[in-house]
Design a protein around this motif. Structure first.
Motif, short mmCIF file in Angstrom:
data_model
loop_
_atom_site.label_atom_id
_atom_site.label_comp_id
_atom_site.label_asym_id
_atom_site.label_seq_id
_atom_site.Cartn_x
_atom_site.Cartn_y
_atom_site.Cartn_z
N LEU A 1 0.82 -1.21 0.00
CA LEU A 1 0.00 0.00 0.00
C LEU A 1 0.85 1.27 0.00
N ASP A 2 2.14 1.14 -0.23
CA ASP A 2 3.01 2.32 -0.22
C ASP A 2 2.55 3.34 -1.26
N GLY A 3 2.40 4.58 -0.82
CA GLY A 3 1.98 5.64 -1.73
C GLY A 3 0.52 5.60 -2.12
N ARG A 4 -0.26 4.75 -1.45
CA ARG A 4 -1.68 4.60 -1.78
C ARG A 4 -2.55 5.17 -0.66
N GLN A 5 -3.78 5.52 -1.02
CA GLN A 5 -4.79 5.80 -0.01
C GLN A 5 -5.38 4.48 0.46
N ALA A 6 -5.70 4.41 1.75
CA ALA A 6 -6.26 3.18 2.30
C ALA A 6 -7.02 3.50 3.58
N THR A 7 -7.86 2.56 3.98
CA THR A 7 -8.56 2.68 5.26
C THR A 7 -8.51 1.36 5.98
N ILE A 8 -8.90 1.39 7.24
CA ILE A 8 -8.92 0.20 8.09
C ILE A 8 -10.03 0.42 9.09
N HIS A 9 -10.37 -0.60 9.88
CA HIS A 9 -11.36 -0.40 10.93
C HIS A 9 -10.99 0.85 11.72
N TRP A 10 -11.96 1.72 11.95
CA TRP A 10 -11.64 3.04 12.49
C TRP A 10 -11.03 2.98 13.89
N GLU A 11 -11.28 1.92 14.64
CA GLU A 11 -10.62 1.80 15.94
C GLU A 11 -9.12 1.63 15.79
N GLU A 12 -8.70 1.11 14.64
CA GLU A 12 -7.28 0.85 14.40
C GLU A 12 -6.61 1.96 13.59
N LEU A 13 -7.38 2.94 13.15
CA LEU A 13 -6.86 3.93 12.21
C LEU A 13 -5.69 4.75 12.76
N PRO A 14 -5.74 5.27 14.00
CA PRO A 14 -4.59 6.05 14.50
C PRO A 14 -3.30 5.24 14.51
N GLY A 15 -3.37 4.01 15.03
CA GLY A 15 -2.18 3.17 15.05
C GLY A 15 -1.70 2.81 13.66
N PHE A 16 -2.64 2.57 12.76
CA PHE A 16 -2.29 2.25 11.37
C PHE A 16 -1.52 3.41 10.74
N ALA A 17 -1.98 4.64 10.95
CA ALA A 17 -1.31 5.81 10.38
C ALA A 17 0.08 5.97 10.95
N GLU A 18 0.25 5.66 12.23
CA GLU A 18 1.58 5.76 12.86
C GLU A 18 2.51 4.66 12.35
N ASP A 19 2.00 3.46 12.22
CA ASP A 19 2.83 2.33 11.78
C ASP A 19 3.29 2.48 10.34
N PHE A 20 2.43 3.09 9.50
CA PHE A 20 2.71 3.12 8.06
C PHE A 20 2.57 4.55 7.52
N PRO A 21 3.52 5.42 7.83
CA PRO A 21 3.43 6.81 7.34
C PRO A 21 3.49 6.91 5.82
N GLN A 22 3.97 5.86 5.17
CA GLN A 22 4.04 5.86 3.70
C GLN A 22 2.68 5.60 3.05
N VAL A 23 1.68 5.27 3.88
CA VAL A 23 0.32 5.04 3.40
C VAL A 23 -0.54 6.24 3.76
N ASP A 24 -1.35 6.69 2.84
CA ASP A 24 -2.25 7.83 3.07
C ASP A 24 -3.54 7.31 3.71
N ALA A 25 -3.55 7.25 5.04
CA ALA A 25 -4.68 6.68 5.77
C ALA A 25 -5.88 7.62 5.72
N GLN A 26 -7.05 7.06 5.39
CA GLN A 26 -8.27 7.85 5.24
C GLN A 26 -9.36 7.31 6.16
N ARG A 27 -10.09 8.24 6.80
CA ARG A 27 -11.21 7.83 7.64
C ARG A 27 -12.46 7.71 6.77
N LEU A 28 -12.49 6.66 5.97
CA LEU A 28 -13.59 6.39 5.06
C LEU A 28 -14.05 4.95 5.24
N ARG A 29 -15.26 4.66 4.80
CA ARG A 29 -15.78 3.30 4.93
C ARG A 29 -15.02 2.34 4.01
N HIS A 30 -14.74 2.76 2.82
CA HIS A 30 -13.89 1.96 1.94
C HIS A 30 -13.21 2.86 0.92
#
Length: 318
Positions: A126-155
């Motif tokens: 997912l490097d350089g891509r927009q992506a989402t994950i279960h919103w409870e995991e989103l803050p940690g996901f963004a921290e773990d993978f700064p190369q991924v553009d984490a989005q607070r979206l359903r999909h």
């Protein structure tokens, strides 16, 4: 403008990669729309397999055991959906990540549902891509993978990478993919089968993934569903949603690729087909319940829509 129906698409092979503690809810919301699309189209549009990394069974968080059809290494297809849910971080071994990177060479599209985005990101997919994950995991996901553009979206769909945030979002996403590949007409049928809010009530929030992208069109679809047996005129539907008939026609053509008359007729004939296949009602009774006073008129419309008469379809089904 969208194409209302798309009949040219070939069978799509979708493989579902399961891990222990997967969500049965998420799995069902992924598979059932494809099964329904096949049933309603009366031909195979989707084929799917359950796969695991090593070919052994996977057990859901609720204790449901699934025996896979194959090992991941032995499979290829158009789409691979990774479906980890609970205790997903322990899955980030080099064996799993190597397997995902190798699969990326054999599948046109990779998807991560629920916590699947974490595995795809850990594999560098997912490097350089927009992506989402279960919103409870989103803050940690963004921290773990700064190369991924984490989005607070359903999909999120970003090229040939797809991610979604959970079980209900998986259903929404599958509906969207069905609409993209096979057109709004089939999507509408699947939505009606599952009593989706898309056709039973105006959605609280209209998004780009919703079948109707405006509240007025969503409300018009709801009114059509509410008045199958006693149809409203298109002018009356437009009046009730506060639009002119011309404006409603323009909006439906732009968003769904068909006129209000064609969409309403489809909804009524979907109901007629359900009654033909699931009851012993006469054609005359089916006609009345689908809003047709004249059985001959219903039969002509039915044949035009489905290629056979009600009696022929019932006989073939038996």
């Amino acid at each position: 403008m969208q194409s209302w129906e798309k009949d040219h698409a070939a069978v799509q092979q979708v493989d579902l990669l399961l891990f222990d503690d997967f969500s049965g809810h998420c799995l069902a919301n992924t598979v059932e729309p494809m099964r329904a699309a096949n049933t309603l189209a009366r031909r195979s549009l989707y084929a799917w397999r359950f796969v695991t990394l090593d070919g052994t069974s996977a057990t859901s968080s609720a204790g449901m055991e699934v025996s896979p059809d194959a090992r991941l290494a032995d499979c290829r297809g158009e789409m691979l959906i990774a479906l980890p849910s609970y205790r997903y971080r322990r899955l980030g071994s080099q064996t799993v990540l190597r397997g995902l990177r190798a699969a990326a060479e054999r599948y046109a599209t990779l998807a991560g549902f629920d916590a699947g985005a974490w595995l795809l990101a850990a594999a560098g997919l997912l490097d350089g891509r927009q992506a989402t994950i279960h919103w409870e995991e989103l803050p940690g996901f963004a921290e773990d993978f700064p190369q991924v553009d984490a989005q607070r979206l359903r999909h999120v769909q970003d090229g040939n990478r797809i991610t979604c945030s959970g079980a209900l979002a998986a259903f929404d996403l599958m509906m969207d993919l069905i609409g993209q590949r096979h057109g709004p007409a089939l999507r509408l049928e699947v939505a009606a089968l599952f009593m989706s809010p898309e056709v039973t009530e105006a959605p609280v929030q209209i998004t780009s993934q919703t079948l109707a992208r405006s509240r007025s069109v969503a409300r018009a679809l709801s009114l059509m569903q509410e008045h199958i047996e006693t149809p409203l005129s298109i002018r009356e539907i437009a009046r009730q949603i506060g639009r002119s008939r011309k404006d409603l026609e323009q909006r439906m053509k732009a968003q769904l690729g068909a006129t209000p008359q064609a969409i309403y007729r489809r909804l009524r004939l979907i109901q007629a087909r359900k009654l033909v296949l699931e009851t012993d009602l006469t054609v005359a009774e089916v006609s009345l319940r689908a809003g047709y006073e004249d059985p001959s008129a219903m039969t002509r419309a039915y044949r035009q829509e489905f290629g056979v008469t009600p009696r022929q379809m019932r006989r073939n089904n038996q």
